[in-house]
Design a protein around this motif. Structure first.
Motif, PDB file in Angstrom:
ATOM      1  N   VAL A 241      -0.581  15.833  -1.408  1.00 26.22           N
ATOM      2  CA  VAL A 241      -1.148  15.776  -2.755  1.00 26.22           C
ATOM      3  C   VAL A 241      -2.063  16.989  -2.903  1.00 26.22           C
ATOM      4  O   VAL A 241      -2.977  17.190  -2.109  1.00 26.22           O
TER       5      VAL A 241
ATOM      6  N   VAL B 121       7.810   6.195  -5.300  1.00 28.80           N
ATOM      7  CA  VAL B 121       6.861   7.154  -4.746  1.00 28.80           C
ATOM      8  C   VAL B 121       5.575   6.380  -4.535  1.00 28.80           C
ATOM      9  O   VAL B 121       5.131   5.655  -5.431  1.00 28.80           O
ATOM     10  N   LYS B 122       5.031   6.472  -3.333  1.00 32.12           N
ATOM     11  CA  LYS B 122       3.789   5.757  -3.097  1.00 32.12           C
ATOM     12  C   LYS B 122       2.811   6.593  -2.298  1.00 32.12           C
ATOM     13  O   LYS B 122       3.192   7.571  -1.650  1.00 32.12           O
ATOM     14  N   SER B 123       1.576   6.149  -2.376  1.00 32.81           N
ATOM     15  CA  SER B 123       0.521   6.801  -1.623  1.00 32.81           C
ATOM     16  C   SER B 123       0.770   6.642  -0.124  1.00 32.81           C
ATOM     17  O   SER B 123       1.254   5.620   0.341  1.00 32.81           O
ATOM     18  N   HIS B 124       0.463   7.671   0.650  1.00 29.91           N
ATOM     19  CA  HIS B 124       0.636   7.661   2.095  1.00 29.91           C
ATOM     20  C   HIS B 124      -0.579   8.367   2.668  1.00 29.91           C
ATOM     21  O   HIS B 124      -1.152   9.212   1.999  1.00 29.91           O
ATOM     22  N   THR B 130       1.909  11.849  -0.676  1.00 29.69           N
ATOM     23  CA  THR B 130       2.723  10.798  -1.276  1.00 29.69           C
ATOM     24  C   THR B 130       4.024  10.760  -0.505  1.00 29.69           C
ATOM     25  O   THR B 130       4.453  11.767   0.061  1.00 29.69           O
ATOM     26  N   THR B 268      -5.857  10.954  -7.504  1.00 23.18           N
ATOM     27  CA  THR B 268      -4.810  10.871  -8.527  1.00 23.18           C
ATOM     28  C   THR B 268      -5.388  10.551  -9.909  1.00 23.18           C
ATOM     29  O   THR B 268      -4.646  10.362 -10.858  1.00 23.18           O
TER      30      THR B 268
END
Lengths: 272, 310
Positions: A241, B121-124, B130, B268
């Motif tokens: 990110v 799609v996910k947080s990692h 992601t 985010t």
């Protein structure tokens, strides 16, 4: 391997009091910057630690055994280096450890749960199973549910208070908005800890040295005879990110800066 | 088109607004079927119809184990291809319990979803990366982070279907009571605006200036790990790697240095504002708007300007 497990079982049979399993995961330190390598890998040369939520699980297990007698067994499913996290659990009071070795940092939660179930059952049914409410690497938030379901046990998550009454377990769970749900469960059960449950102790040097002599069994995932393993959720790609760049700074007096900010939030960013 | 279930979360007698984005996500992949635990389906019918729920399945249960068993029965009865919900504390718990009953794939805290391909799609690594997750199996269970999908109206006329099934006992789990937090404020993870205080808040008492500001924004109040560890705020207010992961449209950080761990929990957010006395604080290197100043002067001034504008 079978013989080793059998001998551990004998040790357990001699133990009076409660038997508590605590599941721990070896994860990158929260302060580590994660660098993605290839499609779905990451630079694993960063510092690894015990998953922060698992620290609360270990502490609660150790305190419970200190009050009631018995033993705490720390179990981890992970790469060879995860042995360090099992040793960390031993250094803060767990009595012995079991490591199930795999090749991958990210394992399907259902597979991890099957592996945990197999070793727990081999070792002998516990009175309680503690875990963290989620790992801070894959953030699946479900291994404790999968484990409980496969073992047919009740489960509660986000646990911030734990006690035992009349042989049952009473926990308080964070429900969002500051609300807490008070849940009673029969034993054995699975308790997934979060921050606020307790204040984990720091290991002292003599304890770290003693931990090296505590029993720790290693086995391979393949040796557990789990058969065909499920792959219901696979990580196909990882993306860093991006950090945003430097801020637009307000200038002038406090009043001017605040007025300028509100103006920009209303008219440029349109978030007010 | 396949049926996509949406577990609707109630706040008292009303539907939480963050559910509508989840309904929109469901409509993108098929016919939306709303699953609601309520005694009064008529009362919420209009709201759900407005966002595309063609079927509203109402159920009655209070125990999470029995709720999950009912949900699993609905999945089978209506042949749901997927079951979506909010990745809130309640949503995560029920989706996980239901997924385990059905041995179905589950992804929580998802920020995007592609129902056709079964991908999320996910947080990692707590928001540092992601991950694209490929789900395979019969009924995909997905919890979406609140506010990540914009709700789009899609008026339909809905069929109200009261549903019951044999759920047996609650398998050794009993809710004794719910202790109310008593703050009466918006839940952090669902707030559209969050104002957060760090270590420089200096006391629990001082958080009142943030609450005053939050009231006019309107938004929720968060705290950094340092502030929580110092005892200024409860853990339920903590944002960051060992606290809540949030995604509001506006995040205002007061007295935050800008640590990796804190940013993991809020990066985010659509717009991030930093307020700090130190012009060299790392937060100014990775936020949208910055004010160098004392939060005890800036926050009350902000409250005043907002009040005037309202």
């Amino acid at each position: 391997m079978g013989l080793l497990i059998k001998s551990k079982k004998n040790i357990h049979e001699k133990v009076k009091g409660m038997k508590i399993i605590v599941c721990v995961k070896h994860v990158p330190d929260t302060a580590a910057n994660i660098k993605v390598v290839g499609d779905n890998g990451f630079d694993e040369s960063v510092k690894f630690v015990m998953n922060p939520y698992d620290e609360y699980a270990v502490e609660e297990a150790v305190r419970t055994v200190q009050q009631n007698g018995g033993e705490v067994v720390a179990v981890s499913v992970g790469k060879q280096n995860a042995v360090n996290t099992v040793r960390s659990a031993l250094a803060v009071g767990a009595d012995r450890g079991i490591l199930v070795k795999t090749d991958a940092q990210f394992l399907d939660s259902a597979t991890t749960a099957l592996a945990l179930k197999a070793v727990i059952e081999q070792d002998g049914m516990p009175d309680l199973i503690f875990t963290g409410k989620q790992s801070v690497d894959s953030e699946g938030m479900q291994t404790h549910y999968r484990l409980a379901a496969k073992m047919g046990l009740p489960v509660a998550t986000d646990v911030v208070a734990f006690s035992m009454t009349n042989g049952n377990v009473v926990v308080e769970c964070e429900m969002g908005g500051g609300d807490r749900e008070v849940i009673e469960m029969s034993r054995p059960c699975v308790i997934a800890a979060t921050k606020g449950l307790n204040e984990p102790r720091y290991p002292k040097l003599p304890d770290i040295l003693k931990a090296k002599k505590k029993p720790l069994v290693e086995m391979n995932l393949d040796d557990l005879g789990l058969g065909t393993l499920p792959e219901s959720a696979a990580v196909t790609s990882l993306t860093q990110v991006k950090e945003r760049g430097a801020a637009t700074m307000m200038t002038g007096t406090v009043k001017e800066m605040v007025e300028d900010l509100v103006n920009r939030l209303e008219n440029d960013a349109k978030v007010l | 088109m396949s049926n996509i279930g949406v577990l609707i979360e109630m706040d008292g007698q009303e539907i939480k607004a963050s559910n509508y984005g989840v309904l929109t996500a469901a409509c993108s992949g098929g016919n939306a079927v709303a699953l609601v635990f309520t005694e009064n389906g008529e009362a919420i019918k209009n709201d759900l119809e407005r966002f595309g729920a063609g079927k509203i399945v109402t159920m009655s249960a209070t125990n999470p184990v029995q709720k999950a068993k009912l949900m699993a029965a609905v999945v089978k009865e209506f042949n749901l291809r997927a079951l979506l919900g909010l990745s809130s504390a309640r949503g995560r718990d029920l989706l996980a319990r239901c997924a385990c009953i059905l041995d179905a794939p589950l992804a929580l805290d998802a920020i995007q979803i592609d129902l056709a391909d079964g991908m999320v799609v996910k947080s990692h690594f707590s928001g540092k990366t992601t991950a694209i997750i490929q789900l395979s199996g019969d009924t995909l269970h997905v919890g979406l982070r609140p506010n990540v999908i914009e709700a789009v109206e899609k008026p339909v006329s809905a069929e109200l279907i009261p549903f019951t099934a044999e759920t047996g006992d609650s398998d050794g789990l009993k809710i004794l009571e719910v202790k109310k937090g008593g703050t009466g404020t918006i839940d952090l993870t669902e707030a559209e605006i969050i104002i957060t205080g760090g270590r420089p808040m200096d006391s629990a008492e001082n958080f009142k200036i943030l609450h005053a500001c939050a009231k006019v924004l309107p938004g929720a109040v968060g705290a950094s790990r340092a502030a929580v560890d110092a005892g200024f705020a409860p853990h339920s207010m903590q944002v960051g790697q060992t606290g809540k992961t949030v995604s509001p449209k506006l995040y205002i950080g007061c007295g935050l240095s800008g640590s990796v761990q804190h940013f993991a929990g809020m990066k985010t957010s659509r717009v991030i504002v930093g307020i700090n006395t130190d012009k060299d604080a790392p937060i100014f290197g990775k936020c949208d708007y910055g004010i160098v100043g004392d939060l005890f002067e800036v926050v009350p001034a902000l409250t005043e300007v907002l009040n005037k504008n309202r």
